[in-house]
Design a protein around this motif. Structure first.
Motif, mmCIF file in Angstrom:
data_model
loop_
_atom_site.group_PDB
_atom_site.id
_atom_site.type_symbol
_atom_site.label_atom_id
_atom_site.label_comp_id
_atom_site.label_asym_id
_atom_site.label_seq_id
_atom_site.Cartn_x
_atom_site.Cartn_y
_atom_site.Cartn_z
ATOM 1 N N GLY A 277 -53.353 87.282 -19.244
ATOM 2 C CA GLY A 277 -52.238 86.773 -18.451
ATOM 3 C C GLY A 277 -51.424 85.789 -19.258
ATOM 4 N N THR A 278 -51.040 84.704 -18.595
ATOM 5 C CA THR A 278 -50.224 83.680 -19.226
ATOM 6 C C THR A 278 -50.791 82.295 -18.907
ATOM 7 N N SER A 279 -50.133 81.294 -19.426
ATOM 8 C CA SER A 279 -50.556 79.923 -19.140
ATOM 9 C C SER A 279 -50.283 79.540 -17.690
ATOM 10 N N SER A 280 -49.510 80.364 -16.986
ATOM 11 C CA SER A 280 -49.214 80.097 -15.572
ATOM 12 C C SER A 280 -50.262 80.678 -14.637
ATOM 13 N N ASP A 281 -51.145 81.491 -15.177
ATOM 14 C CA ASP A 281 -52.198 82.056 -14.331
ATOM 15 C C ASP A 281 -53.561 81.939 -15.022
ATOM 16 N N VAL A 282 -53.967 82.957 -15.755
ATOM 17 C CA VAL A 282 -55.315 82.957 -16.350
ATOM 18 C C VAL A 282 -55.553 81.706 -17.198
ATOM 19 N N GLY A 283 -54.603 81.371 -18.051
ATOM 20 C CA GLY A 283 -54.792 80.259 -18.967
ATOM 21 C C GLY A 283 -54.714 78.889 -18.324
ATOM 22 N N GLY A 284 -54.103 78.820 -17.155
ATOM 23 C CA GLY A 284 -53.870 77.522 -16.547
ATOM 24 C C GLY A 284 -54.869 77.113 -15.486
ATOM 25 N N TYR A 285 -55.673 78.054 -15.041
ATOM 26 C CA TYR A 285 -56.596 77.781 -13.943
ATOM 27 C C TYR A 285 -57.914 78.530 -14.150
ATOM 28 N N ASN A 286 -58.979 77.969 -13.609
ATOM 29 C CA ASN A 286 -60.280 78.663 -13.649
ATOM 30 C C ASN A 286 -60.498 79.434 -12.358
ATOM 31 N N LYS B 162 -63.769 83.081 -20.384
ATOM 32 C CA LYS B 162 -62.325 82.960 -20.590
ATOM 33 C C LYS B 162 -62.050 82.212 -21.871
ATOM 34 N N SER B 163 -61.012 82.658 -22.585
ATOM 35 C CA SER B 163 -60.534 81.964 -23.765
ATOM 36 C C SER B 163 -59.014 82.034 -23.768
ATOM 37 N N GLY B 164 -58.394 80.880 -23.649
ATOM 38 C CA GLY B 164 -56.942 80.855 -23.599
ATOM 39 C C GLY B 164 -56.424 81.618 -22.396
ATOM 40 N N ASN B 165 -55.504 82.541 -22.650
ATOM 41 C CA ASN B 165 -54.895 83.304 -21.566
ATOM 42 C C ASN B 165 -55.627 84.607 -21.258
ATOM 43 N N THR B 166 -56.797 84.794 -21.855
ATOM 44 C CA THR B 166 -57.549 86.036 -21.655
ATOM 45 C C THR B 166 -58.923 85.771 -21.073
ATOM 46 N N ALA B 167 -59.193 86.436 -19.948
ATOM 47 C CA ALA B 167 -60.519 86.412 -19.343
ATOM 48 C C ALA B 167 -61.232 87.710 -19.698
ATOM 49 N N SER B 168 -62.550 87.674 -19.656
ATOM 50 C CA SER B 168 -63.331 88.855 -20.017
ATOM 51 C C SER B 168 -64.501 89.046 -19.072
ATOM 52 N N LEU B 169 -64.801 90.294 -18.809
ATOM 53 C CA LEU B 169 -65.981 90.682 -18.047
ATOM 54 C C LEU B 169 -66.868 91.501 -18.968
ATOM 55 N N THR B 170 -68.120 91.095 -19.093
ATOM 56 C CA THR B 170 -69.085 91.835 -19.902
ATOM 57 C C THR B 170 -70.143 92.443 -18.997
ATOM 58 N N ILE B 171 -70.398 93.716 -19.204
ATOM 59 C CA ILE B 171 -71.489 94.403 -18.507
ATOM 60 C C ILE B 171 -72.520 94.740 -19.575
ATOM 61 N N SER B 172 -73.701 94.163 -19.446
ATOM 62 C CA SER B 172 -74.762 94.441 -20.407
ATOM 63 C C SER B 172 -75.761 95.429 -19.817
ATOM 64 N N TYR C 173 -55.278 83.177 -9.724
ATOM 65 C CA TYR C 173 -54.292 82.345 -9.036
ATOM 66 C C TYR C 173 -53.148 82.093 -10.019
ATOM 67 N N ARG C 174 -51.937 81.964 -9.470
ATOM 68 C CA ARG C 174 -50.767 81.713 -10.309
ATOM 69 C C ARG C 174 -50.087 80.435 -9.841
ATOM 70 N N SER C 175 -49.377 79.794 -10.718
ATOM 71 C CA SER C 175 -48.815 78.462 -10.463
ATOM 72 C C SER C 175 -47.818 78.412 -9.303
ATOM 73 N N ASP C 176 -47.268 79.542 -8.901
ATOM 74 C CA ASP C 176 -46.322 79.556 -7.777
ATOM 75 C C ASP C 176 -47.035 79.791 -6.447
ATOM 76 N N SER C 177 -48.354 79.505 -6.435
ATOM 77 C CA SER C 177 -49.169 79.630 -5.207
ATOM 78 C C SER C 177 -49.315 81.075 -4.752
ATOM 79 N N THR C 178 -49.308 81.979 -5.701
ATOM 80 C CA THR C 178 -49.550 83.389 -5.396
ATOM 81 C C THR C 178 -50.800 83.842 -6.143
ATOM 82 N N VAL C 179 -51.169 85.073 -5.925
ATOM 83 C CA VAL C 179 -52.315 85.672 -6.607
ATOM 84 C C VAL C 179 -51.831 86.949 -7.286
#
Lengths: 120, 110
Positions: B24-33, B68-78, B93-99
């Protein structure tokens, strides 16, 4: 445990209004920890967040749908609803209702979904 | 509202590990957990498997993990299993209160 079930017409004509209701069972829609959401998936596409509503009636909508969208809640029936006006074929989708956790923005559980087809 | 970017498909053999990215971007993935992951089998309701980047709800297999690292989240299936074959969707979640959701990734077990 909480369960959700969508209901409404499976077919809507173009330019008409799509109306769906989600009935919540096993828990109260007035629980302060949650909000109530609609999410859809068009054929062959990913999930699209439509919007959510709190039991107080406060709403948050997807900006791309906001001009056509109305969500409401009926606490006496433990239900919340979606109305999407001026529908076109691009609104054809499986519509899901889901419970969202306030301030953490995850969705669980989800209803089984209902397919709505927009066609004349 | 631009969707988060996921690979269309990922495959692996039983027992292997696979990773699905969600950019995503710093407004969503990178900006929030507030990144979540959902497993979606055909004709079933999506199921929450990871919340808040890396939290695994009760009852979800510990073979699923998130990061998560920066603007990228990851899902690992082992330890990939046949039952893991499904579509996987990320959301944030995104900074404009949307999803916003990702486009979804189809996981195939070879």
């Amino acid at each position: 445990q909480v369960q959700l079930q969508e209901s409404g017409p499976g077919w809507v004509e173009p330019s008409q209004t799509l109306s769906l209701t989600c009935t919540v069972s096993g828990g109260s829609i007035t629980s302060g920890d949650y909000f109530w959401s609609w999410i859809r998936q068009s054929p062959g596409k990913g999930l699209e967040w439509i919007g959510f509503i709190y039991h107080s009636g406060s709403t948050y909508y997807n900006p791309s749908l906001k001009s056509r969208l109305t969500m409401s809640v009926d606490t006496s029936k433990n239900q919340f609803s979606l109305k999407l006006s001026s529908v076109t074929a691009t609104d054809t989708a499986v519509y899901y209702c889901a419970r969202g956790y306030d301030l953490l923005y995850w969705f669980d559980p989800w209803g089984p979904g209902t397919l709505v087809t927009v066609s004349s | 509202q631009s969707a988060l970017t996921q690979p269309a498909s990922v495959s692996g053999s039983p027992g292997q590990s696979i990773t699905i990215s969600c950019t995503g971007t710093s407004s969503d993935v990178g900006g929030y957990n507030y990144v979540s992951w959902y497993q979606h089998h055909p004709d079933k309701a999506p199921k929450l498997i990871i919340s808040n980047v890396s939290n695994r709800p009760s009852g979800v297999s510990n073979r699923f993990s998130g990061s998560k690292s920066g603007n990228t989240a990851s899902l690992t299936i082992s330890g990939l299993q046949a039952e893991d074959e499904a579509d996987y969707h990320c959301s944030s979640y995104r900074s404009d209160s949307t999803v916003v959701f990702g486009g979804g990734t189809k996981v195939t077990v070879l």
